[in-house]
Design a protein around this motif. Structure first.
Motif, PDB file in Angstrom:
ATOM      1  N   VAL A 176     -33.881   1.470  28.563  1.00  0.00           N
ATOM      2  CA  VAL A 176     -34.392   0.151  29.682  1.00  0.00           C
ATOM      3  C   VAL A 176     -33.793  -0.605  30.008  1.00  0.00           C
ATOM      4  N   GLN A 177     -32.711  -0.788  27.780  1.00  0.00           N
ATOM      5  CA  GLN A 177     -32.151  -2.256  28.093  1.00  0.00           C
ATOM      6  C   GLN A 177     -32.886  -3.570  28.196  1.00  0.00           C
ATOM      7  N   LEU A 178     -34.191  -3.199  27.930  1.00  0.00           N
ATOM      8  CA  LEU A 178     -35.479  -4.392  27.849  1.00  0.00           C
ATOM      9  C   LEU A 178     -34.848  -5.682  28.032  1.00  0.00           C
ATOM     10  N   CYS A 179     -35.240  -6.819  28.036  1.00  0.00           N
ATOM     11  CA  CYS A 179     -35.082  -8.350  27.861  1.00  0.00           C
ATOM     12  C   CYS A 179     -35.774  -8.355  26.150  1.00  0.00           C
ATOM     13  N   LYS A 180     -35.778  -9.949  25.161  1.00  0.00           N
ATOM     14  CA  LYS A 180     -36.758 -10.098  24.852  1.00  0.00           C
ATOM     15  C   LYS A 180     -37.507 -10.373  25.397  1.00  0.00           C
ATOM     16  N   GLU A 181     -38.071 -11.030  26.341  1.00  0.00           N
ATOM     17  CA  GLU A 181     -39.709 -10.742  26.627  1.00  0.00           C
ATOM     18  C   GLU A 181     -40.337 -10.100  27.480  1.00  0.00           C
ATOM     19  N   ALA A 182     -39.227  -8.997  28.244  1.00  0.00           N
ATOM     20  CA  ALA A 182     -39.274  -8.201  28.855  1.00  0.00           C
ATOM     21  C   ALA A 182     -40.754  -6.971  28.237  1.00  0.00           C
ATOM     22  N   SER A 188     -46.795   0.838  36.430  1.00  0.00           N
ATOM     23  CA  SER A 188     -45.819  -0.199  37.983  1.00  0.00           C
ATOM     24  C   SER A 188     -45.024  -0.434  36.947  1.00  0.00           C
ATOM     25  N   THR A 189     -45.174  -1.347  36.151  1.00  0.00           N
ATOM     26  CA  THR A 189     -44.155  -1.789  35.343  1.00  0.00           C
ATOM     27  C   THR A 189     -43.109  -1.307  35.191  1.00  0.00           C
ATOM     28  N   PHE A 190     -43.615   0.170  33.972  1.00  0.00           N
ATOM     29  CA  PHE A 190     -42.170   1.438  34.156  1.00  0.00           C
ATOM     30  C   PHE A 190     -41.081   1.812  34.988  1.00  0.00           C
ATOM     31  N   LEU A 191     -41.966   2.087  36.392  1.00  0.00           N
ATOM     32  CA  LEU A 191     -41.835   2.621  37.354  1.00  0.00           C
ATOM     33  C   LEU A 191     -39.911   1.292  37.837  1.00  0.00           C
ATOM     34  N   ASP A 192     -40.702   0.022  37.592  1.00  0.00           N
ATOM     35  CA  ASP A 192     -39.624  -0.968  37.852  1.00  0.00           C
ATOM     36  C   ASP A 192     -38.303  -0.611  38.243  1.00  0.00           C
ATOM     37  N   TRP A 193     -38.296  -0.625  36.913  1.00  0.00           N
ATOM     38  CA  TRP A 193     -37.093   0.296  36.020  1.00  0.00           C
ATOM     39  C   TRP A 193     -36.445   1.686  36.779  1.00  0.00           C
ATOM     40  N   ARG A 224     -31.146  -0.110  34.847  1.00  0.00           N
ATOM     41  CA  ARG A 224     -30.914  -1.718  33.978  1.00  0.00           C
ATOM     42  C   ARG A 224     -30.940  -2.881  34.760  1.00  0.00           C
ATOM     43  N   GLU A 225     -31.371  -4.056  34.136  1.00  0.00           N
ATOM     44  CA  GLU A 225     -31.179  -5.035  34.761  1.00  0.00           C
ATOM     45  C   GLU A 225     -29.932  -5.683  34.766  1.00  0.00           C
ATOM     46  N   SER A 226     -28.673  -4.565  34.514  1.00  0.00           N
ATOM     47  CA  SER A 226     -27.350  -5.190  34.781  1.00  0.00           C
ATOM     48  C   SER A 226     -26.832  -4.044  36.126  1.00  0.00           C
ATOM     49  N   GLY A 227     -27.545  -3.584  36.295  1.00  0.00           N
ATOM     50  CA  GLY A 227     -27.602  -2.459  36.691  1.00  0.00           C
ATOM     51  C   GLY A 227     -26.510  -1.360  36.791  1.00  0.00           C
ATOM     52  N   GLU A 228     -26.526  -0.913  35.614  1.00  0.00           N
ATOM     53  CA  GLU A 228     -25.983   0.367  35.251  1.00  0.00           C
ATOM     54  C   GLU A 228     -26.965   1.549  35.463  1.00  0.00           C
ATOM     55  N   VAL A 229     -26.516   2.278  36.215  1.00  0.00           N
ATOM     56  CA  VAL A 229     -27.909   3.441  36.064  1.00  0.00           C
ATOM     57  C   VAL A 229     -27.201   4.498  34.544  1.00  0.00           C
TER      58      VAL A 229
END
Length: 730
Positions: A176-182, A188-193, A224-229
């Motif tokens: 997922v390339q989670l940032c350190k804070e995430a 719910s938080t999983f399905l966000d990705w 991912r947060e960058s938009g990469e699929v």
């Protein structure tokens, strides 16, 4: 304790830290008696200096000492790189529970009470060392697992029954390339990705696994947060839930690179690189849909085989670049004559996805000089005749190549559905027969197929009748094409190939009579003949030459459609004198995928008998990358069509590299077919291919010639492909 000493051939070194010399002396004597070496320090400062210079295997540490006490010394030892896991045993008073508590807080491994029971002391030390060793091995094992999962791009999430996350592995966070804070704390938080279009299906699969309703395998997209699929495969396992009743594990694997490779292989397998036209495989798929529609709406389908006249003479006058320009120009001109509902087809793949996705036109290119045009909506044969004249007029205009005009003509053969054939293959074959008649009449002619004039049908019927008798007559032979191991630099196996020397027609190509055997229902008998003959031949050859050759045997998908098809294979294998671990059964991708459940059952049965299994002609059929991990295959054979171009086309080289890596990643031996040059062999060796076969190694040989080949190459030490020649036959 002697037994302990024997288990430690390199004596362990213990550092005794105590300000009382008599205690140090007593402990030293006890340790020496039990096979340990010792170092001594009177306080923490001395202990740190000795630890840094001598690197002992364990430390015995008193609590109360001058200059630096035991607690501070332990903390400083744990701060050192080589002190993180070293066993530290505190020595303290029997009733000093506060010191024991604090000792564990600062990093103690264990403690012994004063006064020390020397009879138990050595056993306590040995126990601590063993426990530390086990802990170290566990850390190494966990590290290897983490590294393996990182390489495989695997991760897992453990869920409780309320859809809360108990544990999320680093592998998932990497995907997922989670940032350190995430963090991922619940569903719910999983399905966000998860990609919005895939969320419902992913959530349902997870819920079903957690409620023990389903063990599933599914694929969806992560954004991912960058938009990469990224594409991931999710595997839900209900076993842990059934056993514990508390949690279940969902495993995720990032398969993005595999998907991209699959897409490239699909493109290569179904489209022509030069013109972007579909090849014969895709043509057949489209034609089957046209024929279904024609039956439903009672329409005719016209199939035209178009061959460029005297193409060899034309191509001999052009360099490669100019020839490519001409071929593309011909394809474009033919394409300009067809409607969007028609079909134009060619042979080999392309890499331009914008072209690959354009399947409105219905033309196929079979070779540089041959195309197939399919007209799916024809009211009468007069309409087909009008199209042929329009096409001929279009091609009659000169092609401007290298500042010169090139004039071409085309011979066209026409077959119609349903009059001239009931399926795609028959219609194409009959249009090509008609094209042959057109060429016999001169250049630029066209002919409609007439069954009364079809010599090919007469020949096919004759071959069909003779093929039923040939097992008794003895016209069938088995030849053997050698398989060469690059690493061992020797022939390690052969592929058994059937040959037919017909009494009237002479040599009949396998591509012709195997199809006849499949259509006439005698492919099972031919397969039994190959198994019986090749297994006996290789068994005799192995004993005679003291070799350990394996033999590859091709199985047809048609024989598995017969009621006793797979059983006949089993019975033939059971008759074999050759041990079955020397037998490699070769199947194409389609053989399994067409009936996956039954195919898997047969494959497992063959494996249980001891046979090895190979996927033959990989990449040209169903591009079954998604099935590879589930199929019990040992060997992956890359089709010759990919090998042909690896020296001249970087795209093919990349695809072959990807196939090799894919095969190795799931533990398969990778074999390249159709290797004909030193350059191809060197590229394959660089990319890690295990084995090769093809004309560079040798053509299919009779048993006697195969024996001579092996003896000659072995005795002459000429089993090397370093010279730019064919070392094992031509």
């Amino acid at each position: 304790m002697k037994e302990s000493t024997q288990k430690n051939p390199s004596p362990k070194i213990g550092l005794i830290v105590d300000d009382d010399p008599s205690i140090r002396l007593t402990l030293r004597a006890t340790l020496l008696k039990n096979g340990y070496q010792t170092l001594e320090a009177a306080n923490g400062i001395e202990a740190l200096e000795i630890f840094d210079s001598q690197d002992p295997d364990f430390v015995l540490l008193d609590v109360m000492m001058p200059k630096m006490g035991g607690f501070e010394t332990c903390e400083k030892l744990r701060q050192r790189k080589n002190g993180r896991f070293v066993p530290i045993v505190f020595m303290t008073g029997l009733d000093d529970t506060e010191s024991v508590r604090k000792a564990y807080e600062v990093g103690a491994t264990d403690f012994v009470s004063k006064p020390i029971n020397l009879q138990l002391f050595a056993y306590r030390v040995e126990f601590v060392l063993r426990a530390t060793q086990v802990a170290g091995e566990l850390r190494e094992s966990e590290s290897r697992v983490r590294n393996a999962q990182k390489i495989a791009k695997l991760g897992h999430i453990e869920w409780d029954q309320n859809l809360n996350v108990i544990h999320c592995s680093i592998g998932v966070k990497d995907i997922v390339q989670l940032c350190k804070e995430a963090s991922i704390s619940d569903i719910s938080t999983f399905l966000d990705w998860v990609h919005p279009n895939d969320r419902d299906a992913a959530e349902k699969a997870i819920r079903d696994s957690i409620t023990a309703k389903d063990t599933h395998v599914m694929e969806y997209r992560i954004v991912r947060e960058s938009g990469e699929v990224r594409h991931v495969v999710q595997i839900g396992d209900t076993e842990s839930l059934k056993s514990s009743g508390q949690s279940t594990v969902i495993t995720l694997q990032d398969v993005t690179e595999r998907k991209e490779t699959e897409k490239k292989i699909h493109t290569l397998a179904f489209y022509d690189e030069l013109t972007g036209l579909p090849n014969r495989t895709l043509l057949i798929d489209h034609m089957n849909k046209f024929l279904e529609s024609a039956v439903r709406y009672k329409r005719k389908v016209v199939v035209m085989a178009l061959g460029i006249d005297n193409f060899k003479q034309i191509s001999d006058t052009l360099d490669n670049e100019a020839l490519n320009v001409l071929v593309k120009s011909i394809a474009n001109r033919i394409n300009s004559c067809v409607r969007r509902s028609d079909l134009l087809s060619r042979k080999t793949p392309i890499f331009d996805s914008s072209v690959a996705e354009t399947d409105a036109n219905t033309t196929a290119k079979l070779r540089n000089d041959e195309y197939i045009v399919v007209l799916p909506e024809v009211e009468s044969l007069e309409s087909a005749q009008i199209f042929v004249h329009r096409l001929s007029d279009k091609l009659s205009d000169p092609f401007r190549i290298n500042d010169a005009n090139i004039y071409i003509t085309a011979s066209v053969g026409v077959s119609t559905f349903p009059e001239d054939g009931g399926d795609a293959n028959e219609l194409i074959k009959n249009s090509e027969v008609a094209m042959g008649f057109a060429r016999q009449s001169g250049t630029g002619k066209h002919r409609f197929f007439k069954q009364s004039h079809n010599k090919e049908i007469t020949r096919t019927f004759s071959l069909q009748q003779d093929l039923r008798k040939t097992l008794d007559v003895g016209d069938l032979l088995v030849h053997y094409q050698p398989r060469y191991c690059i690493k061992e630099k020797r022939v390690i196996g052969v592929e058994a190939l059937l040959r037919w020397n017909h009494f009237e027609y002479g040599y009949i190509p396998p591509g012709e009579f195997v199809g006849i055997a499949e259509d006439s229902g005698i492919i099972g008998s031919l397969c039994e003949f190959v198994i019986d003959t090749s297994c006996d031949d290789i068994e005799v050859l192995n004993k005679k030459l003291q070799e350990d050759l394996t033999v590859g045997i091709n199985l047809s998908s048609r024989q598995f459609q017969e009621p006793r098809g797979s059983l006949r294979v089993v019975e033939a294998l059971q008759r074999s004198r050759l041990t079955l671990d020397k037998v490699v059964l070769e199947l194409t991708e389609g053989t399994i995928i067409e009936n996956f459940a039954a195919g898997m059952k047969d494959m497992i049965r063959f494996r249980e008998m001891g046979c090895n299994l190979a996927i033959d002609d990989f990449g040209t059929g169903y591009s079954s990358l998604a099935y590879l991990g589930r199929l019990p295959f040992d060997i992956l054979k890359i089709d010759k069509s990919f090998i042909d171009h690896i020296e001249t086309h970087s795209e093919y080289k990349s695809i072959v590299k990807g196939i090799i890596q894919l095969g190795h990643s799931i533990g398969m031996t990778v074999v390249a077919e159709g290797v004909e040059s030193i350059g191809q062999k060197e590229i394959l060796e660089t990319e890690g291919c295990d084995e090769i076969q093809g004309y560079l190694i040798g053509k299919a040989l009779p048993l006697s010639d195969l024996e001579k080949l092996i003896v000659d190459t072995r005795d002459d030490n000429s089993n090397s492909l370093d010279d730019d020649v064919r070392m094992f036959g031509s």
